[in-house]
Design a protein around this motif. Structure first.
Motif, PDB file in Angstrom:
ATOM      1  N   ASP A 354       1.228  -8.276   3.730  1.00  0.00           N
ATOM      2  CA  ASP A 354       1.984  -8.732   4.902  1.00  0.00           C
ATOM      3  C   ASP A 354       3.493  -8.650   4.701  1.00  0.00           C
ATOM      4  N   THR A 355       3.935  -7.991   3.633  1.00  0.00           N
ATOM      5  CA  THR A 355       5.357  -7.927   3.319  1.00  0.00           C
ATOM      6  C   THR A 355       5.939  -6.579   3.704  1.00  0.00           C
ATOM      7  N   SER A 356       6.991  -6.592   4.518  1.00  0.00           N
ATOM      8  CA  SER A 356       7.673  -5.352   4.887  1.00  0.00           C
ATOM      9  C   SER A 356       8.461  -4.825   3.690  1.00  0.00           C
ATOM     10  N   ILE A 357       8.479  -3.503   3.536  1.00  0.00           N
ATOM     11  CA  ILE A 357       9.126  -2.866   2.394  1.00  0.00           C
ATOM     12  C   ILE A 357      10.416  -2.195   2.853  1.00  0.00           C
ATOM     13  N   LYS A 358      11.535  -2.619   2.265  1.00  0.00           N
ATOM     14  CA  LYS A 358      12.839  -2.054   2.603  1.00  0.00           C
ATOM     15  C   LYS A 358      13.570  -1.481   1.387  1.00  0.00           C
ATOM     16  N   ASP A 359      13.048  -1.758   0.187  1.00  0.00           N
ATOM     17  CA  ASP A 359      13.708  -1.287  -1.020  1.00  0.00           C
ATOM     18  C   ASP A 359      12.658  -1.153  -2.120  1.00  0.00           C
ATOM     19  N   ILE A 360      12.945  -0.307  -3.110  1.00  0.00           N
ATOM     20  CA  ILE A 360      11.997  -0.109  -4.207  1.00  0.00           C
ATOM     21  C   ILE A 360      11.692  -1.429  -4.913  1.00  0.00           C
ATOM     22  N   SER A 361      12.690  -2.300  -5.041  1.00  0.00           N
ATOM     23  CA  SER A 361      12.468  -3.575  -5.722  1.00  0.00           C
ATOM     24  C   SER A 361      11.430  -4.426  -5.004  1.00  0.00           C
ATOM     25  N   ASP A 362      11.285  -4.249  -3.686  1.00  0.00           N
ATOM     26  CA  ASP A 362      10.241  -4.974  -2.966  1.00  0.00           C
ATOM     27  C   ASP A 362       8.858  -4.577  -3.483  1.00  0.00           C
ATOM     28  N   VAL A 363       8.692  -3.290  -3.758  1.00  0.00           N
ATOM     29  CA  VAL A 363       7.403  -2.798  -4.256  1.00  0.00           C
ATOM     30  C   VAL A 363       7.153  -3.282  -5.673  1.00  0.00           C
ATOM     31  N   THR A 364       8.147  -3.112  -6.550  1.00  0.00           N
ATOM     32  CA  THR A 364       7.947  -3.500  -7.948  1.00  0.00           C
ATOM     33  C   THR A 364       7.681  -4.992  -8.087  1.00  0.00           C
ATOM     34  N   THR A 365       8.337  -5.793  -7.279  1.00  0.00           N
ATOM     35  CA  THR A 365       8.116  -7.236  -7.347  1.00  0.00           C
ATOM     36  C   THR A 365       6.695  -7.595  -6.944  1.00  0.00           C
ATOM     37  N   ILE A 366       6.198  -6.990  -5.872  1.00  0.00           N
ATOM     38  CA  ILE A 366       4.833  -7.271  -5.412  1.00  0.00           C
ATOM     39  C   ILE A 366       3.819  -6.849  -6.457  1.00  0.00           C
ATOM     40  N   ILE A 367       3.977  -5.638  -7.002  1.00  0.00           N
ATOM     41  CA  ILE A 367       3.005  -5.147  -7.974  1.00  0.00           C
ATOM     42  C   ILE A 367       3.039  -5.986  -9.243  1.00  0.00           C
ATOM     43  N   SER A 368       4.227  -6.409  -9.668  1.00  0.00           N
ATOM     44  CA  SER A 368       4.334  -7.205 -10.896  1.00  0.00           C
ATOM     45  C   SER A 368       3.694  -8.574 -10.749  1.00  0.00           C
ATOM     46  N   ASN A 369       3.504  -9.029  -9.529  1.00  0.00           N
ATOM     47  CA  ASN A 369       2.859 -10.321  -9.291  1.00  0.00           C
ATOM     48  C   ASN A 369       1.341 -10.207  -9.211  1.00  0.00           C
ATOM     49  N   HIS A 370       0.827  -8.989  -9.411  1.00  0.00           N
ATOM     50  CA  HIS A 370      -0.615  -8.762  -9.432  1.00  0.00           C
ATOM     51  C   HIS A 370      -1.070  -8.370 -10.828  1.00  0.00           C
ATOM     52  N   SER A 371      -2.381  -8.372 -11.022  1.00  0.00           N
ATOM     53  CA  SER A 371      -2.978  -7.934 -12.271  1.00  0.00           C
ATOM     54  C   SER A 371      -3.816  -6.691 -12.024  1.00  0.00           C
ATOM     55  N   ALA A 372      -4.105  -5.980 -13.107  1.00  0.00           N
ATOM     56  CA  ALA A 372      -4.967  -4.806 -12.996  1.00  0.00           C
ATOM     57  C   ALA A 372      -6.312  -5.220 -12.406  1.00  0.00           C
ATOM     58  N   GLY A 373      -6.802  -4.426 -11.454  1.00  0.00           N
ATOM     59  CA  GLY A 373      -8.070  -4.734 -10.791  1.00  0.00           C
ATOM     60  C   GLY A 373      -7.901  -5.409  -9.448  1.00  0.00           C
ATOM     61  N   ASP A 374      -6.716  -5.979  -9.175  1.00  0.00           N
ATOM     62  CA  ASP A 374      -6.455  -6.572  -7.861  1.00  0.00           C
ATOM     63  C   ASP A 374      -6.392  -5.481  -6.802  1.00  0.00           C
ATOM     64  N   THR A 375      -6.691  -5.855  -5.572  1.00  0.00           N
ATOM     65  CA  THR A 375      -6.583  -4.904  -4.466  1.00  0.00           C
ATOM     66  C   THR A 375      -5.449  -5.319  -3.540  1.00  0.00           C
TER      67      THR A 375
END
Length: 415
Positions: A354-375
């Protein structure tokens, strides 16, 4: 090796990661080693509580000797657990001696020099030197530093305060947190005692020790903790850092930030630079660094770290023109999570969940808050059509390249 720049979203200042090139060697007078006060055990994971006596001088305290037994080797780390009234938990420079702090900690900080091969035009190669700092974690030679200090290095040399030099082996490196662990073949080194950064308050004493300018090893500067949990963006990765006004300069990266009790509370990794800007340094809180350090020692990488498997670029409708409000997939790693899900080069990422992406840091932050295997659900724009694609995140096993999402090469984007 060039200094890297990061942006502070709050002030639009430039943050320079403290790395220095073209270093000079120097002679040092050896300092007598401090008596060791822990014994190394060799069996399963061991946690033992010991009382440090004269080795801690006026500081005193209770420690945990924590042994890590991983595939990469064994290390005994030392962590303070004392909360007695004799400790200077909220001490300031007015009631604690900086000299005492320095005497108890300087032997735990090392100089790091690196060599890397750089290829120039017409395929000509040159050796590029760099320098930084590190902190001893164990008596047998485990050392923590910054990822950016050793990134791309073909040779790493560690010099202790006694003047002895060792060729270091890279145990593991994590670009997402800017941490790396090295190993040298040595005995009876003086490890730092890990403190508790969650107990820090603004105004507490902060002492930085490192190798500024790559030629001034063992330099001690002092100040206070200026802010806690300061959000700073480094290489498109948002980090929560300690802020200090202790003088930080290029070459301090990877060095130690210590409290009034001589405990390691942070790993120095950045400073602010600009006209009339002074007294803005940053460090990775030791409580956040511990888990990464443990993973790197035990596994050689951060186990369970999520990976999207893409290289990203900020772009516009013409793809390569910079526009920080649009993020495109520049490259999809074959066999990675994005590839398996059907994401393609040129997809514009509109939303993740549900998060709009406006910068690369938005993506890296979201992915870093997940673990391998998450969807996650990614909404992308492809050929004027909007698609929602479910991605099962993979595991980043090679943490030298373990960014959740990486920047495109500089010659292919205009950042």
């Amino acid at each position: 090796m060039e200094d890297k720049q990061v942006n502070n979203n709050e002030t639009n200042e430039t943050i320079i990661l403290g790395e220095y090139t073209n270093t000079n060697d120097k002679n040092k007078e050896p300092k007598p080693k401090r008596d060791s006060f822990f014994k190394t055990h060799k069996n399963a994971v061991l946690i033992s509580t010991c009382v440090a006596l004269s080795a801690l001088g006026a500081f005193g305290g209770t420690m945990l000797a924590i042994q890590l037994n991983g595939g990469m080797g064994k290390a005994v780390l030392y962590q303070s657990v004392d909360t007695s009234k004799n400790k200077n938990n909220n001490a300031t420079a007015t009631n604690v001696s900086i000299t005492d702090i320095a005497n108890e900690t300087m032997d735990s900080v090392v100089e790091i020099k690196t060599e890397s091969v750089s290829t120039h035009s017409f395929f000509q190669q040159a050796i590029v030197s760099g320098a930084g700092s590190g902190v001893i974690l164990s008596k047998d030679g485990y050392i923590v530093t910054n990822h950016h200090v050793i990134d791309g290095a073909s040779k790493i040399t560690v010099t202790t305060r006694s003047g002895k030099s060792f060729e270091a082996k890279l145990i593991g490196s994590d670009s997402a947190t800017d941490l790396a662990v090295l190993k040298i073949e040595a005995e009876d080194l003086q490890p730092a005692v890990l403190g508790d950064s969650s107990k820090l308050n603004v105004g507490d004493t902060a002492v930085a020790i490192g190798n500024p300018l790559g030629s001034l090893g063992g330099t001690v500067t002092s100040g206070i903790i200026s802010a806690l949990d300061r959000e700073v963006t480094i290489d498109n990765q948002k980090m929560q850092l300690l802020q200090t006004n202790a003088a930080i300069n290029p070459g301090n990266s990877g060095g130690g930030l210590f409290n009034a009790n001589g405990e390691l509370i942070g790993i120095v990794n950045a400073k602010s630079s600009g006209n009339s800007i002074e007294g803005l340094g940053f460090a990775i809180p030791i409580n956040r660094a511990k888990e990464i350090i443990n993973n790197l020692i035990e596994n050689g990488y951060v186990k369970g770290r999520a990976s999207l498997g893409v290289t990203l670029v900020n772009g516009s409708d013409s793809f390569f023109e910079e526009d920080t409000t649009q993020v495109y997939i520049y490259e999809v790693s074959k066999g990675g999570a994005a590839d398996k899900a059907g994401l393609k080069r040129g997809d514009q990422i509109l939303k993740i969940d549900d998060t709009s992406i406006k910068d690369i840091s938005d993506v890296t932050t979201i992915i870093s808050n997940h673990s391998a295997g998450d969807t996650i659900k990614m909404t992308v724009l492809r050929d004027t059509q909007t698609k929602t694609i479910t991605v099962t995140l993979g595991e980043a096993s090679n943490t030298n390249n373990a960014d959740a999402a990486q920047n495109a090469p500089q010659n292919n984007n205009r950042q």
